[in-house]
Design a protein around this motif. Structure first.
Motif, PDB file in Angstrom:
ATOM      1  N   ASP A  60      36.676  35.395  31.377  1.00 37.36           N
ATOM      2  CA  ASP A  60      36.490  34.171  32.030  1.00 37.36           C
ATOM      3  C   ASP A  60      36.697  34.474  33.563  1.00 37.36           C
ATOM      4  O   ASP A  60      35.936  33.621  34.489  1.00 37.36           O
ATOM      5  CB  ASP A  60      37.602  33.202  31.368  1.00 37.36           C
ATOM      6  N   GLU A  61      37.535  35.109  34.068  1.00 40.62           N
ATOM      7  CA  GLU A  61      37.554  35.291  35.577  1.00 40.62           C
ATOM      8  C   GLU A  61      36.394  36.015  35.805  1.00 40.62           C
ATOM      9  O   GLU A  61      35.838  35.700  36.927  1.00 40.62           O
ATOM     10  CB  GLU A  61      38.803  36.140  35.701  1.00 40.62           C
ATOM     11  N   LYS A 116      45.985  41.484  34.701  1.00 40.84           N
ATOM     12  CA  LYS A 116      46.713  40.232  35.367  1.00 40.84           C
ATOM     13  C   LYS A 116      46.805  39.304  33.959  1.00 40.84           C
ATOM     14  O   LYS A 116      47.169  37.916  34.453  1.00 40.84           O
ATOM     15  CB  LYS A 116      46.227  39.734  36.187  1.00 40.84           C
ATOM     16  N   GLU A 117      46.311  39.441  32.720  1.00 42.71           N
ATOM     17  CA  GLU A 117      45.881  38.488  32.002  1.00 42.71           C
ATOM     18  C   GLU A 117      47.218  37.857  31.416  1.00 42.71           C
ATOM     19  O   GLU A 117      47.107  36.673  31.248  1.00 42.71           O
ATOM     20  CB  GLU A 117      45.047  39.123  30.704  1.00 42.71           C
ATOM     21  N   TYR A 165      37.081  43.774  37.038  1.00 40.36           N
ATOM     22  CA  TYR A 165      37.375  43.336  35.498  1.00 40.36           C
ATOM     23  C   TYR A 165      38.661  44.025  35.076  1.00 40.36           C
ATOM     24  O   TYR A 165      39.565  43.317  34.340  1.00 40.36           O
ATOM     25  CB  TYR A 165      36.178  44.064  34.673  1.00 40.36           C
ATOM     26  N   ALA A 166      38.809  45.198  35.612  1.00 42.66           N
ATOM     27  CA  ALA A 166      40.226  45.990  35.443  1.00 42.66           C
ATOM     28  C   ALA A 166      41.321  45.259  36.043  1.00 42.66           C
ATOM     29  O   ALA A 166      42.431  45.002  35.457  1.00 42.66           O
ATOM     30  CB  ALA A 166      40.092  47.401  35.993  1.00 42.66           C
TER      31      ALA A 166
END
Length: 364
Positions: free
Chosen positions: A167-168, A157-158, A151-152
């Motif tokens: 979503d990833e 990289k958003e 998640y981090a």
């Protein structure tokens, strides 16, 4: 002579007849008054209870309306319609639950809590699979690393990827567990504290003394063995505890023990939430988590979920913690347990869930 004697009945016989036939007006009137008074009292009591019941129903409807308004105006979900046939009352849903190690003194997007829940409206039941934060993930298309780091990484990289980290995570966890994950909800540590505090604490049974301090991030864990009611700060200490640096040193705790404690706290929160006092505190809870919770669930879907699962029985919520082998710095998941967890989620979605898939789960 005989005329007077024959025209008047004997005195003694007349007195006996009069005694037998004479009514008792005083006693009869008193009884009627008492019965009337008694019936009147109970009638008023019943009317009062009916009025109170009507007021309670109106208040409940008003409170439900208030909660619906909160979801419409608050930042809890997404202001989008739910597609036809996709509401929680019509089909099973799956949700990824992430708890981030984010605190004022220690900002972070590492996920200390990773759970996937499947809910079925027909069976009014749910399955919650929890994974150790140090789980080693080897998945095609992804870097080999701990599950709590993804998640981090996605969050950082958003801006360049243009894809939300939530979503990833749904895509990755869908592939990892062989199911489609519909929604993702992220709650940070402060939000967890606030929820527990608003519900008045959680009841747990501490298995061992726990002691750990860290002056850098302000951690000060000091919990004693035995039954306890914990506030938000202490409940967070309870689910986070890993090792001790105190004197005397307390017994260390691994990811599997942490998962069990997370399930125990969640189970206690369900009880608190479903109590009358808990129901009346929902509004404050929503206010408390407003800035500490992110979710991609539509507001209308949240309403449907509340209506569908509000009174779900604790006995119908299965907790399936997945364990494995710790070889620093990773937990290597037990393949059989992982497959059983996948099947448990799949069965819940299909509505064929039984206790067999979670037979090894340690449900509090």
């Amino acid at each position: 002579m005989n005329t007077s004697k024959g025209s008047l009945p004997p005195r003694s016989n007349g007195q006996q007849r009069n005694n037998r036939q004479q009514p008792r007006p005083a006693a009869s009137t008193t009884t009627k008054k008492k019965k009337t008074k008694k019936r009147g009292f109970f009638a008023r009591l019943i009317r009062l209870l009916l009025v109170l019941l009507i007021v309670a129903i109106i208040a409940a409807l008003g409170y439900a309306g208030y909660l619906y308004w909160k979801f419409d105006k608050g930042g809890f979900g997404v202001d989008q319609p739910v597609q036809a046939g996709q509401s929680a009352s019509e089909k099973p849903l799956t949700m990824l639950l992430l708890g981030t190690d984010n605190r004022p003194k220690h900002p972070s997007n590492l996920t200390d809590v990773i759970m996937v829940a499947a809910l079925n409206p027909e069976t009014k039941s749910a399955t919650v699979v929890s994974l150790p934060r140090d789980t080693y993930v080897e998945l095609s298309g992804y870097k080999k690393t701990k599950i709590n780091a993804f998640y981090a990484r996605f969050k950082s990289k958003e801006k360049t990827s243009g894809i939300l980290a939530e979503d990833e995570m749904k895509t990755m966890m869908s592939k990892y567990l062989d199911i489609k994950v519909d929604y993702a909800t992220v709650l940070d540590f402060q939000g967890f504290r606030d929820i527990v505090d608003e519900f008045g604490g959680v009841d747990v049974n501490i298995s061992e003394n726990m002691c750990y301090t860290d002056s850098v991030d302000g951690t000060d864990i000091n919990l004693k063995q035995g039954p306890a009611q914990l506030n938000g700060e202490k409940a967070l200490d309870y689910v986070r505890y890993r090792k001790s640096n105190c004197s005397p040193e307390t017994k260390p705790s691994d990811d599997f023990d942490r998962n069990k404690r997370q399930n125990e706290v969640l189970n206690s929160l369900i009880s608190q939430m479903q109590s009358l006092g808990g129901v009346l505190k929902i509004g404050k809870v929503l206010d408390a988590v407003d800035d500490n919770l992110q979710s991609d669930i539509e507001n209308a879907q949240i309403k449907s979920m509340i209506a569908t699962y509000w009174n779900i029985s604790k006995e119908n919520v299965k907790f399936v913690p997945v364990t494995g082998t710790w070889r620093s710095p990773y937990v290597y998941i037990n393949d059989k347990e992982l497959e059983a967890a996948k099947k448990s989620l799949q069965d819940q979605i299909a509505g064929t869930s039984s206790g067999d898939a979670a037979a090894s789960a340690d449900t509090p």
